[in-house]
Write a protein that holds these residues in place. Structure first.
Motif, PDB file in Angstrom:
ATOM      1  N   VAL A   1      19.491   2.213  -4.841  1.00  0.00           N
ATOM      2  CA  VAL A   1      20.178   3.286  -5.562  1.00  0.00           C
ATOM      3  C   VAL A   1      20.619   2.793  -6.937  1.00  0.00           C
ATOM      4  CG1 VAL A   1      22.337   4.603  -5.660  1.00  0.00           C
ATOM      5  CG2 VAL A   1      20.962   4.632  -3.592  1.00  0.00           C
ATOM      6  N   LEU A   2      21.203   1.606  -6.975  1.00  0.00           N
ATOM      7  CA  LEU A   2      21.666   1.053  -8.244  1.00  0.00           C
ATOM      8  C   LEU A   2      20.494   0.753  -9.183  1.00  0.00           C
ATOM      9  CD1 LEU A   2      24.537  -1.305  -7.027  1.00  0.00           C
ATOM     10  CD2 LEU A   2      24.702   1.002  -7.974  1.00  0.00           C
ATOM     11  N   HIS A   3      19.356   0.422  -8.605  1.00  0.00           N
ATOM     12  CA  HIS A   3      18.157   0.213  -9.418  1.00  0.00           C
ATOM     13  C   HIS A   3      17.777   1.510 -10.127  1.00  0.00           C
ATOM     14  CE1 HIS A   3      13.933  -1.846  -9.613  1.00  0.00           C
ATOM     15  NE2 HIS A   3      14.499  -1.707 -10.791  1.00  0.00           N
ATOM     16  N   LEU A   4      17.766   2.596  -9.383  1.00  0.00           N
ATOM     17  CA  LEU A   4      17.456   3.903  -9.957  1.00  0.00           C
ATOM     18  C   LEU A   4      18.483   4.281 -11.026  1.00  0.00           C
ATOM     19  CD1 LEU A   4      15.927   6.611  -9.978  1.00  0.00           C
ATOM     20  CD2 LEU A   4      17.390   7.350  -8.091  1.00  0.00           C
ATOM     21  N   VAL A   5      19.741   4.041 -10.719  1.00  0.00           N
ATOM     22  CA  VAL A   5      20.826   4.356 -11.649  1.00  0.00           C
ATOM     23  C   VAL A   5      20.650   3.586 -12.962  1.00  0.00           C
ATOM     24  CG1 VAL A   5      23.293   3.997 -12.071  1.00  0.00           C
ATOM     25  CG2 VAL A   5      22.523   5.022  -9.922  1.00  0.00           C
ATOM     26  N   GLY A   6      20.336   2.302 -12.860  1.00  0.00           N
ATOM     27  CA  GLY A   6      20.172   1.481 -14.051  1.00  0.00           C
ATOM     28  C   GLY A   6      19.055   1.973 -14.949  1.00  0.00           C
ATOM     29  N   ILE A   7      17.924   2.275 -14.341  1.00  0.00           N
ATOM     30  CA  ILE A   7      16.772   2.753 -15.111  1.00  0.00           C
ATOM     31  C   ILE A   7      17.074   4.098 -15.764  1.00  0.00           C
ATOM     32  CG2 ILE A   7      14.385   3.564 -14.939  1.00  0.00           C
ATOM     33  CD1 ILE A   7      14.023   1.533 -12.633  1.00  0.00           C
ATOM     34  N   TYR A   8      17.646   4.999 -14.992  1.00  0.00           N
ATOM     35  CA  TYR A   8      17.907   6.344 -15.510  1.00  0.00           C
ATOM     36  C   TYR A   8      18.978   6.313 -16.598  1.00  0.00           C
ATOM     37  CZ  TYR A   8      18.137  11.396 -15.571  1.00  0.00           C
ATOM     38  OH  TYR A   8      18.075  12.704 -15.974  1.00  0.00           O
ATOM     39  N   ALA A   9      20.053   5.561 -16.362  1.00  0.00           N
ATOM     40  CA  ALA A   9      21.138   5.493 -17.343  1.00  0.00           C
ATOM     41  C   ALA A   9      20.659   4.880 -18.652  1.00  0.00           C
ATOM     42  CB  ALA A   9      22.301   4.677 -16.773  1.00  0.00           C
ATOM     43  N   SER A  10      19.871   3.817 -18.555  1.00  0.00           N
ATOM     44  CA  SER A  10      19.363   3.163 -19.754  1.00  0.00           C
ATOM     45  C   SER A  10      18.478   4.111 -20.558  1.00  0.00           C
ATOM     46  CB  SER A  10      18.569   1.910 -19.370  1.00  0.00           C
ATOM     47  OG  SER A  10      18.038   1.286 -20.516  1.00  0.00           O
ATOM     48  N   ASN A  11      17.579   4.797 -19.875  1.00  0.00           N
ATOM     49  CA  ASN A  11      16.687   5.736 -20.564  1.00  0.00           C
ATOM     50  C   ASN A  11      17.461   6.880 -21.211  1.00  0.00           C
ATOM     51  OD1 ASN A  11      14.453   4.238 -19.843  1.00  0.00           O
ATOM     52  ND2 ASN A  11      13.935   5.502 -18.078  1.00  0.00           N
ATOM     53  N   LYS A  12      18.479   7.364 -20.500  1.00  0.00           N
ATOM     54  CA  LYS A  12      19.264   8.487 -21.008  1.00  0.00           C
ATOM     55  C   LYS A  12      20.034   8.093 -22.260  1.00  0.00           C
ATOM     56  CE  LYS A  12      21.152  12.596 -20.905  1.00  0.00           C
ATOM     57  NZ  LYS A  12      20.358  13.840 -21.081  1.00  0.00           N
TER      58      LYS A  12
END
Length: 239
Positions: A151-162
């Motif tokens: 979950v945190l992996h997904l969060v990191g990728i999405y937050a960085s891109n956003k």
């Protein structure tokens, strides 16, 4: 909360945010739900480069961030060193157990503990054109299962891109790019507010307001607060 539910709710909430500061609040809230007390979202600078201009969002204690930047700890931080080559999130504790850590690397981890970061998770983020970033969560002892780490992996990728989308960044942030809080404090300073008045407006301590203004001045290569405000106008950061 179910890890998958947490991830989906985060993605949905962040998708509706229009400012980096809004994303920052969402990351902080999610981190707290996992037991973390701090976070930092940043691009990973090239070896030997300063970390100052690479921070996109910071949930670190101002005192720790100032110490980290002033002492250039990025050069010896074993978490960052591993993030350069890791493809999956990893726990700080797994790095701390490495018997080959240098004394300088051990000192960085030791001093992080002085600021309440005894353990944490680092999420490496790899993008197009060789982009490297990371989302770091820190706090007390970490006990996460594989699903939660995913979950945190997904969060990191999405937050960085956003955030990169919001600030229009293609690689690392330009050195004069201020964090939302730094810019906010600088704008209030330009309006003639004192550090105490800014602290009351933003609901932060006067010490923290002073730190944000000093950090903004450093990034703008300004000699003092007044000079920083002038540079802010010159660069179009304050309108």
């Amino acid at each position: 909360m179910n890890p998958l539910t947490a991830a989906l709710e985060f993605v949905e909430s962040v998708n509706n945010e229009e400012t980096p500061d809004g994303v920052s609040k969402r990351i902080a809230e999610l981190g707290q739900s996992f037991g973390f007390t701090s976070f930092c979202l940043a691009a990973i600078p090239e070896a030997g480069a300063s970390f100052d201009g690479s921070i996109m969002l910071s949930g670190w204690r101002p005192e720790w961030q100032q110490r980290y930047l002033d002492r250039d700890y990025i050069q010896n931080d074993p978490i960052v060193a591993k993030a350069r080559t890791a493809s999956r999130p990893f726990l700080w504790s797994s790095v701390a157990r490495d018997r080959n850590l240098t004394a300088a690397a051990q000192q960085v981890l030791s001093e992080a503990r002085d600021y309440g970061m005894y353990d944490g998770v680092c999420v490496p983020v790899h993008g197009l054109q060789g982009y490297q970033g990371m989302l770091i969560f820190g706090g007390p002892e970490v006990r996460l299962n594989e699903r939660e780490i995913s979950v945190l992996h997904l969060v990191g990728i999405y937050a960085s891109n956003k955030v990169r989308e919001l600030v229009g960044a293609n690689t690392t942030r330009p050195r004069h790019r201020l964090t939302p809080r730094e810019l906010e404090c600088l704008k209030w300073s330009a309006a003639g507010k004192t550090s105490w008045e800014i602290s009351q407006i933003l609901n932060i301590s006067q010490h923290t307001a002073d730190w944000y203004l000093a950090s903004a001045a450093r990034k703008l290569h300004a000699a003092n607060r007044t000079h920083a405000v002038a540079e802010g106008f010159r660069l179009g950061l304050i309108r």
